[in-house]
Write an enzyme that holds these catalytic residues in place. Structure first.
Site, PDB file in Angstrom:
ATOM      1  CG  HIS A   1      -1.755   1.238   1.375  1.00 56.21           C
ATOM      2  ND1 HIS A   1      -3.069   1.301   0.988  1.00 56.21           N
ATOM      3  CD2 HIS A   1      -1.451   2.469   1.873  1.00 56.21           C
ATOM      4  CE1 HIS A   1      -3.537   2.517   1.222  1.00 56.21           C
ATOM      5  NE2 HIS A   1      -2.576   3.249   1.783  1.00 56.21           N
TER       6      HIS A   1
ATOM      7  CG  HIS B   1       0.386   6.410  -0.328  1.00 52.53           C
ATOM      8  ND1 HIS B   1      -0.731   6.894  -0.963  1.00 52.53           N
ATOM      9  CD2 HIS B   1      -0.056   5.834   0.821  1.00 52.53           C
ATOM     10  CE1 HIS B   1      -1.809   6.631  -0.237  1.00 52.53           C
ATOM     11  NE2 HIS B   1      -1.426   5.975   0.849  1.00 52.53           N
TER      12      HIS B   1
ATOM     13  CG  HIS C   1      -5.933   6.630   0.664  1.00 55.02           C
ATOM     14  ND1 HIS C   1      -5.902   7.446   1.772  1.00 55.02           N
ATOM     15  CD2 HIS C   1      -4.908   5.760   0.813  1.00 55.02           C
ATOM     16  CE1 HIS C   1      -4.911   7.093   2.558  1.00 55.02           C
ATOM     17  NE2 HIS C   1      -4.279   6.063   2.000  1.00 55.02           N
TER      18      HIS C   1
END
Lengths: 196, 128
Positions: free
Chosen positions: A125, A129, A135
């Site tokens: 995850h 970024h 998101h």
């Protein structure tokens, strides 16, 4: 999928990125291997490569575990709550909360310990970024902001692949099969009524 | 704190409250606009941290700003957009999460930032 404001990405000519771990963390090889696998998830779908380097100062991506206030204006909060954070490209900073109970070998779903967090799931995850993704509202996506304890979610979903390929294009070897696998235990306090 | 598997985590490191620091938010279940309830200021801080509400002098009043922020949050997480602190919304709020804000500098391309139709209604896609 979403992007950071201004849609920042790594420069077009910079396709071979290096990464390093904060030396003070003295991470065991098993933890470094988790990140190697996490990088591979992304490099499988875009034409970027990621190579570990021992030189933390000059690495493009710097990974560190920190506790509490670690001088970036985003203090960690102890067990659970906020697990990690990363900065948009080309900053290349990825911080994880050193106070979490990180499970390294992938059987996070095998126990009833509610504070166990799968490291690889969070690493995949946060690398999203680092590469420029924000998101996602899609629950199956890696870039969905929350993760329940006792959950392992490490495979990119179609939404993740679509988003990252908008930024970098497709890896020529990518065969187009993104699958999302989530393993949960009864610890996932899902409110959908469907159980785990 | 690295463990080869979750069963190797010592009991002394396991928190007593399963949802960690945000567990107290569950006490706010059922709160709605117009109420004044202990703990709402903390929830406003949470929503501010993740980009849903502007910095303000946060009070325990369930005001219009909080209602609007909750609706945006519910939209982003595909929850019923009631603007109230129902159980489903709070279950989502207390989950462990990434520290990166959902809304950065007032903009988001999560659900709440998607283009609307000419009638101003959000296009809500449900993933099957």
């Amino acid at each position: 999928y979403s992007f950071f404001p201004g849609t920042p990405r790594w420069p077009a000519g910079k396709t071979d990125l290096t990464y390093a771990f904060l030396p003070a963390n003295n991470l065991p090889d098993s933890v470094k291997a988790v990140f190697s696998r996490a990088f591979q998830k992304w490099s499988a779908v875009i034409p970027l490569t990621f190579t570990e380097t021992s030189s933390y100062v000059v690495a493009d991506i710097r990974i560190g575990f920190h506790s509490g206030d670690h001088n970036d204006g985003e203090p960690f909060d102890g067990v659970l709550g906020t697990l990690a954070h990363a900065f948009s490209p080309p900053t290349g900073i990825l911080h994880l909360d050193g106070d979490e109970n990180w499970v390294v070998d992938g059987d996070v779903a095998a126990s009833a310990v509610v504070s166990a967090v799968d490291l690889e799931s969070v690493a995949v995850h946060e690398l999203g970024h680092v590469l420029g993704l924000g998101h996602s509202s899609e629950r199956e996506a890696i870039m969905y902001p929350t993760i329940s304890t006792g959950t392992r979610k490490v495979d990119l979903a179609g939404d993740d692949v679509d988003g990252i390929q908008v930024l970098y294009g497709s890896n020529p070897n990518y065969n187009g099969s993104a699958t999302s696998t989530t393993t949960t235990t009864t610890q996932e306090r899902d409110t959908s009524g469907g159980g785990s | 704190r690295f463990f080869p598997n979750s069963s190797s985590i010592p009991r002394s490191l396991i928190p007593t409250n399963p949802d960690g620091k945000w567990d107290a938010f569950k006490n706010l279940t059922g709160c709605h606009a117009g109420e004044n309830v202990d703990g709402l200021a903390n929830l406003k801080n949470y929503l501010h941290y993740f980009g849903y509400i502007d910095k303000n002098n946060f009070t325990d009043e369930f005001d219009d700003n909080l209602k609007s922020a909750i609706k945006t949050y519910q939209l982003n997480y595909n929850l019923n957009t009631t603007g109230e602190l129902d159980g489903q919304t709070l279950e989502q709020i207390v989950r462990p999460r990434c520290g990166v804000a959902d809304i950065v500098n007032g903009t988001s391309s999560m659900n709440s930032g998607k283009k609307t139709t000419s009638s101003g209604i959000h296009i809500h896609a449900v993933n099957h």
